[in-house]
Scaffold this active site. Structure first.
Site, PDB file in Angstrom:
ATOM      1  CE  LYS A  93      -4.254  -2.012   1.510  1.00 57.16           C
ATOM      2  NZ  LYS A  93      -3.792  -3.580   1.841  1.00 57.16           N
TER       3      LYS A  93
HETATM    4  C1  LIG Z   1      -4.292  -4.579   1.112  1.00 55.42           C
HETATM    5  C2  LIG Z   1      -3.581  -5.722   0.792  1.00 55.42           C
HETATM    6  C3  LIG Z   1      -3.992  -6.746  -0.103  1.00 55.42           C
HETATM    7  C4  LIG Z   1      -4.995  -6.628  -1.182  1.00 55.42           C
HETATM    8  O1  LIG Z   1      -5.176  -5.861  -2.051  1.00 55.42           O
HETATM    9  P1  LIG Z   1      -6.277  -5.117  -2.513  1.00 55.42           P
HETATM   10  O2  LIG Z   1      -5.890  -3.950  -3.748  1.00 55.42           O
HETATM   11  O3  LIG Z   1      -7.200  -4.782  -1.636  1.00 55.42           O
HETATM   12  O4  LIG Z   1      -6.775  -6.292  -3.544  1.00 55.42           O
HETATM   13  C5  LIG Z   1      -3.131  -7.829  -0.153  1.00 55.42           C
HETATM   14  N1  LIG Z   1      -2.154  -8.323   0.375  1.00 55.42           N
HETATM   15  C6  LIG Z   1      -1.477  -7.251   1.525  1.00 55.42           C
HETATM   16  C7  LIG Z   1      -0.632  -7.322   2.318  1.00 55.42           C
HETATM   17  C8  LIG Z   1      -2.483  -5.821   1.489  1.00 55.42           C
HETATM   18  O5  LIG Z   1      -2.121  -5.003   2.451  1.00 55.42           O
END
Ligand SMILES: *Cc1c(COP(=O)(O)O)cnc(C)c1O
Length: 493
Positions: A113
């Site tokens: 993120k």
């Molecule tokens: C948020 C997150 C996801 C999922 O990603 P999306 O864009 O919501 O599909 C997968 N792995 C981790 C470690 C995350 O923080």
């Protein structure tokens, strides 16, 4: 709507220029902002792939965020990716044995993120220029988003951020990451309740009398940092091109060759960015959607029925514990023939009955690009262990879900696995998977993982050992509105 380069809602005609869409986040009718002509914005691969990461960011953003000046975008790229990442490639491609893995976790909080949340605040600050407004970001978090958002918005101009997490329901490392956050424009507060309580009360605050008063009397608008904002989505398109570029450089493919991506998925933001890359000309054959035990997406992609009426499972890949994948709405829009009536119908059914079914024609189109699978907790533990035993590579539980699903398909094209978190964020479960003895101390666990994986502990995580705790407030959910209003005035003085 045709050729006008405006964003509009997936559910109607509400139009916005990019800057406004970024400030607003979600359309007033509850839909998400989309751009109809995405597939006409073609990227010229040979010249694009000669750029470095920041260069690709600028070039791609210029096409999609056309009301930002080139100078603004250059500043945004530098501020976001100049020195916050511990790899100059930003998202380096590595190999677990012969399996290409794109590591998206080299940012300041060791989660994927970061790639988007380093950029969103920069874009918001530019979008605010010349406007007589301040922004208060409020976010509920089950762990990862909160820290990445705090870090991204730290010291942003005319923007403050407040994060709510459920007391006792995030990991110790995740809690420490948040409560030690530096910066004068940040706040962190625990609530007495679970994540859903935090989330539903944040939504209430948005519509509250207190929020209206803030806007009227203080010129402070509330906004959110979650993944439906185009300012979070668009930065994620870039690393799909970067992965292709790195595979090319390592002579695993020739330019124009098709590749697949396998994506551990929750809210469908990450994999949707891959679809956008495909629409813009990246030769992607299939996008593999990997779910954990909360396999609402896997079921949908196989049957065309989206049904959230099912038990919610708490797993060792918590960032994928999601039953309503918001960004799916954008994919539906593009693949049902850009029909806002259809999207509206499905989303109303989802809101009313928790279920909808897409028509056969749409399902066939979806399945031409998207394939899927799922992986339960036991399989996730086993996959971490299997990959380590056979290649020496240590992956986090989210990545392992993807890795497991990837094995189930036999593809002729190379398939790139996206790795969404550093294993150091989930040290305990990873060591457990590897059947290693566990110390009671999180930092000793990190040291042990470093030894066996031969990788450095991310600085930001190890530094938590020494950082002072700045936030220890716990409040009741009913008090959130008052708390937000007080903090907004204090932090945005
Ligand atoms: C948020 C997150 C996801 C999922 O990603 P999306 O864009 O919501 O599909 C997968 N792995 C981790 C470690 C995350 O923080």
């Amino acid at each position: 709507m045709g050729n006008q380069p405006f964003y509009h809602s997936t559910r109607g005609n509400e139009q916005c220029a990019p800057k406004e869409a970024i400030l607003q986040g979600i359309a007033k009718d509850g839909g998400l902002f989309v751009w109809d002509d995405l597939d006409q914005v073609q990227i010229d691969l040979p010249s694009f792939l000669r750029l470095d990461y920041k260069g690709m960011v600028q070039e791609l953003f210029q096409k999609l965020l056309w009301d930002f000046t080139a100078e603004e975008l250059k500043e945004c790229a530098q501020a976001a990716y100049g020195d916050h990442f511990d790899s100059s490639l930003i998202t380096p491609l590595t190999f677990a044995g012969s399996q290409p893995v794109l590591e998206l976790f080299h940012g300041p909080t060791s989660a994927f993120k970061d790639v988007a949340l380093c950029m969103l605040p920069q874009l918001m600050s530019k979008a605010l220029k010349g406007k007589d407004k301040k922004v208060m970001i409020i976010t509920a978090t089950s762990g990862d988003t909160g820290k990445a958002a705090l870090s991204g918005f730290q010291n942003a101009d005319r923007i403050a951020i407040l994060v709510f997490y459920p007391e006792g329901k995030v990991s110790n490392i995740q809690r420490l990451q948040m409560v030690t956050q530096q910066g004068n424009n940040v706040g962190v507060c625990a609530i007495d309740g679970n994540f859903d309580d935090a989330q539903s009360n944040v939504k209430k605050v948005f519509k509250s009398a207190g929020a209206q008063k803030l806007e009227k009397e203080e010129n402070i608008v509330l906004s959110s940092a979650n993944s439906i904002n185009i300012g979070r989505l668009i930065p994620q398109i870039v690393y799909y091109f970067s992965a292709y570029q790195q595979l090319l450089k390592q002579e695993k493919i020739k330019i124009g060759d098709a590749v697949n991506f396998c994506v551990p998925t929750g809210n469908f933001g990450n994999v949707l960015a891959g679809y956008y890359a495909k629409l813009m000309g990246l030769p992607i054959h299939k996008l593999m959607v990997a779910s954990n035990e909360n396999k609402v997406l896997d079921d949908f992609l196989k049957t065309g029925v989206y049904d959230r009426n099912r038990p919610f499972h708490t797993t060792i890949s918590p960032s994928m514990d999601i039953l309503i994948s918001s960004n799916l709405e954008r994919m539906l829009y593009y693949l049902c023939g850009k029909d806002v009536e259809k999207v509206n119908g499905w989303m109303n059914e989802l809101a009313q009955n928790g279920r909808y079914q897409v028509d056969e024609e749409t399902l066939v189109k979806i399945q031409q690009t998207f394939i899927s699978g799922h992986c339960d907790n036991t399989q996730t533990f086993e996959e971490i262990n299997r990959v380590y035993k056979s290649t020496g590579y240590v992956m986090d539980p989210h990545t392992a879900v993807g890795s497991y699903v990837l094995q189930q398909y036999d593809q002729t094209e190379p398939t790139i696995l996206l790795s969404t978190a550093s294993p150091y964020k989930f040290t305990r479960d990873v060591l457990r998977a590897l059947q290693m003895p566990l110390s009671a101390d999180d930092f000793e666990c990190m040291e042990q993982l470093s030894k066996i994986s031969n990788t450095p502990i991310p600085q930001g995580l190890y530094a938590l050992k020494e950082l002072p705790v700045r936030f220890d407030t716990v409040i009741q959910c009913e008090d959130m509105e008052t708390y937000v209003c007080e903090k907004a005035k204090e932090l945005l003085k």
